[in-house]
Design a protein around this motif. Structure first.
Motif, PDB file in Angstrom:
ATOM      1  N   PRO A  73       0.822  -1.208   0.000  1.00  0.00           N
ATOM      2  CA  PRO A  73       0.000   0.000   0.000  1.00  0.00           C
ATOM      3  C   PRO A  73       0.858   1.262   0.000  1.00  0.00           C
ATOM      4  N   PRO A  74       0.394   2.325  -0.635  1.00  0.00           N
ATOM      5  CA  PRO A  74       1.138   3.577  -0.635  1.00  0.00           C
ATOM      6  C   PRO A  74       1.123   4.212   0.750  1.00  0.00           C
ATOM      7  N   LYS A  75       2.072   5.106   0.972  1.00  0.00           N
ATOM      8  CA  LYS A  75       2.178   5.758   2.274  1.00  0.00           C
ATOM      9  C   LYS A  75       1.043   6.748   2.490  1.00  0.00           C
ATOM     10  N   ASN A  77      -2.780   8.294   1.177  1.00  0.00           N
ATOM     11  CA  ASN A  77      -3.991   7.990   0.405  1.00  0.00           C
ATOM     12  C   ASN A  77      -4.474   9.213  -0.349  1.00  0.00           C
ATOM     13  N   ASN A  78      -5.017   8.967  -1.513  1.00  0.00           N
ATOM     14  CA  ASN A  78      -5.636  10.017  -2.321  1.00  0.00           C
ATOM     15  C   ASN A  78      -6.766   9.376  -3.119  1.00  0.00           C
ATOM     16  N   PRO A  79      -7.541  10.147  -3.902  1.00  0.00           N
ATOM     17  CA  PRO A  79      -8.683   9.567  -4.620  1.00  0.00           C
ATOM     18  C   PRO A  79      -8.312   8.480  -5.626  1.00  0.00           C
ATOM     19  N   LEU A  80      -7.041   8.394  -6.007  1.00  0.00           N
ATOM     20  CA  LEU A  80      -6.639   7.383  -6.990  1.00  0.00           C
ATOM     21  C   LEU A  80      -6.179   6.071  -6.361  1.00  0.00           C
ATOM     22  N   ASN A  81      -5.952   6.028  -5.058  1.00  0.00           N
ATOM     23  CA  ASN A  81      -5.444   4.790  -4.456  1.00  0.00           C
ATOM     24  C   ASN A  81      -6.260   4.350  -3.231  1.00  0.00           C
ATOM     25  N   TRP A  82      -7.468   4.790  -3.148  1.00  0.00           N
ATOM     26  CA  TRP A  82      -8.280   4.465  -1.983  1.00  0.00           C
ATOM     27  C   TRP A  82      -8.458   2.956  -1.808  1.00  0.00           C
ATOM     28  N   SER A  83      -8.601   2.527  -0.569  1.00  0.00           N
ATOM     29  CA  SER A  83      -8.928   1.126  -0.308  1.00  0.00           C
ATOM     30  C   SER A  83     -10.354   1.002   0.202  1.00  0.00           C
ATOM     31  N   THR A  84     -10.885   2.072   0.795  1.00  0.00           N
ATOM     32  CA  THR A  84     -12.302   2.112   1.164  1.00  0.00           C
ATOM     33  C   THR A  84     -12.819   3.525   0.911  1.00  0.00           C
ATOM     34  N   THR A  85     -14.106   3.610   0.704  1.00  0.00           N
ATOM     35  CA  THR A  85     -14.742   4.920   0.617  1.00  0.00           C
ATOM     36  C   THR A  85     -16.126   4.821   1.230  1.00  0.00           C
ATOM     37  N   ASN A  86     -16.577   5.892   1.832  1.00  0.00           N
ATOM     38  CA  ASN A  86     -17.836   5.911   2.566  1.00  0.00           C
ATOM     39  C   ASN A  86     -18.814   6.890   1.935  1.00  0.00           C
ATOM     40  N   TYR A  87     -20.075   6.502   1.929  1.00  0.00           N
ATOM     41  CA  TYR A  87     -21.135   7.416   1.502  1.00  0.00           C
ATOM     42  C   TYR A  87     -22.192   7.466   2.600  1.00  0.00           C
ATOM     43  N   PRO A  88     -22.597   8.648   3.007  1.00  0.00           N
ATOM     44  CA  PRO A  88     -23.660   8.738   4.011  1.00  0.00           C
ATOM     45  C   PRO A  88     -24.980   8.212   3.442  1.00  0.00           C
ATOM     46  N   CYS A  89     -25.749   7.551   4.289  1.00  0.00           N
ATOM     47  CA  CYS A  89     -27.067   7.053   3.892  1.00  0.00           C
ATOM     48  C   CYS A  89     -28.075   8.157   4.214  1.00  0.00           C
TER      49      CYS A  89
END
Ligand code: FE2
Length: 129
Positions: A73-75, A77-89
């Motif tokens: 994994p990269p040191k 995080n940015n929008p191009l290497n995300w491992s998770t992302t969250n969206y509010p319900c």
């Protein structure tokens, strides 16, 4: 199906392919404090969706990138290497996503009902002649 067509066109699918797709199944979930959704995908489907009827402020859905243990994994995080992302319900929000995307929810810590209507979109299978 209008949102589905819009999304699929942007993913590069042609009109003929999209016209053979339909909602294969639909269900609802009612959850509350301490409930969670273990990470999963919807195999065999094209696209899935969740319509939030009622939620609390803490409710969110997490999408996970595919886990590749051989990849360091990269040191940062940015929008191009995300491992998770969250969206509010958010009530009255429709989220649509490719069915093979792993997703889940964390344990709800506070009291409050969450009502979600979910569905899968599938494609007609043509028989070989
Ligand atoms: Fe799901």
């Amino acid at each position: 199906m209008e949102n589905f067509s819009f999304y699929m066109e942007r993913l590069g699918y042609c009109e003929d392919y999209i016209s053979e797709c339909f909602i294969g199944n639909m269900w609802s979930n009612i959850s509350n404090k301490d409930d969670f959704l273990f990470p999963h995908s919807h195999p065999g489907c094209i696209m899935s969706g969740a319509y939030y009827v009622k939620t609390t402020e803490e409710n969110s859905i997490t999408f996970y990138d595919q886990i590749d243990p051989a990849f360091e994994p990269p040191k940062y995080n940015n929008p191009l290497n995300w491992s998770t992302t969250n969206y509010p319900c958010v009530p009255a929000r429709l989220l649509m996503f490719r069915s093979n995307m792993i997703h889940g929810t964390t344990r709800q810590e506070e009291e409050g009902e969450k009502i979600v209507i979910s569905f899968n979109i599938v494609k007609t299978i043509r028989e070989l002649s």
